[in-house]
Design an enzyme around this catalytic site. Structure first.
Site, PDB file in Angstrom:
ATOM      1  CD  GLU A  25      80.321   5.591 148.838  1.00  0.00           C
ATOM      2  OE1 GLU A  25      80.482   6.745 148.373  1.00  0.00           O
ATOM      3  OE2 GLU A  25      81.083   4.650 148.563  1.00  0.00           O
ATOM      4  CE1 TYR A  86      75.313   1.153 145.857  1.00  0.00           C
ATOM      5  CE2 TYR A  86      73.964   1.377 143.895  1.00  0.00           C
ATOM      6  CZ  TYR A  86      74.074   1.136 145.250  1.00  0.00           C
ATOM      7  OH  TYR A  86      72.957   0.874 146.000  1.00  0.00           O
ATOM      8  N   GLY A  95      79.057 -11.147 140.479  1.00  0.00           N
ATOM      9  CA  GLY A  95      80.199 -11.000 139.593  1.00  0.00           C
ATOM     10  C   GLY A  95      80.266  -9.707 138.803  1.00  0.00           C
ATOM     11  N   GLY A  97      80.717  -6.554 139.881  1.00  0.00           N
ATOM     12  CA  GLY A  97      81.830  -5.730 140.338  1.00  0.00           C
ATOM     13  C   GLY A  97      83.160  -6.223 139.789  1.00  0.00           C
ATOM     14  CG  ASN A 124      81.946  -0.691 151.663  1.00  0.00           C
ATOM     15  OD1 ASN A 124      81.564  -1.847 151.822  1.00  0.00           O
ATOM     16  ND2 ASN A 124      81.860  -0.071 150.506  1.00  0.00           N
ATOM     17  CE1 TYR A 131      86.941  -2.175 144.524  1.00  0.00           C
ATOM     18  CE2 TYR A 131      86.481  -1.338 146.716  1.00  0.00           C
ATOM     19  CZ  TYR A 131      86.217  -1.346 145.363  1.00  0.00           C
ATOM     20  OH  TYR A 131      85.240  -0.550 144.844  1.00  0.00           O
TER      21      TYR A 131
END
Length: 158
Positions: A25, A86, A95, A97, A124, A131
């Protein structure tokens, strides 16, 4: 793959992944978290400043999700705020996340939260798409404001 709450013994394996996130980041030069900071703020304070879920494969920590609660909101229910999610580079798209997000959703449900919130860097695109696949939406009604330490110190002194 196993998801569990982090314990103090995980700190030495958690910190390198947090540094990877700081590099990803682009804030590595400002990264000030140390093992002692993690121990104190996450495991020795009561209540802790943050909670942490980890994803591990065998004995290897492959991802983490740091969150905290805002106890009072207009809904008269707490919000769960995800500070960091992360997954280490070699373990993405497997999978982890989704499992971490599912675990934090269960935590929000148990606590009686009214909402889960988090920020994603505009650049990102992979994160935004991830999401959105989970059903999250971007809030078009609010701007994020921030005040740097120098600015708020100047304001306080004025």
């Amino acid at each position: 793959m196993r998801i569990r709450k982090a314990v103090e013994a995980d700190v030495c394996n958690l910190l390198p992944l947090m540094r990877e996130l700081a590099e990803f980041e682009k804030y590595a030069s400002d990264f000030a978290v140390t093992e002692e900071v993690l121990r104190e703020q996450g495991f020795r304070r009561s209540p802790p400043d943050f909670q942490c879920l980890i994803g591990e494969e065998g004995s290897e920590l492959v991802g983490f999700l740091v969150y905290y609660f805002v106890p009072f909101t207009y809904r008269a229910k707490p919000n769960l705020i995800i500070k960091e999610l992360y997954i280490g580079g070699g373990h993405r798209s497997r999978g982890v996340g989704k499992l971490l997000m599912k675990a934090v959703a269960k935590e929000a449900e148990q606590v009686g939260c009214g909402m889960i919130k988090w920020y994603v860097a505009k650049w990102n695109e992979r994160g935004v798409q991830f999401y959105q696949r989970l059903g999250a939406t971007i809030d078009p009604n609010w701007h994020e404001f921030q005040m740097s330490e120098k600015v708020f110190r100047d304001l306080a002194a004025s």
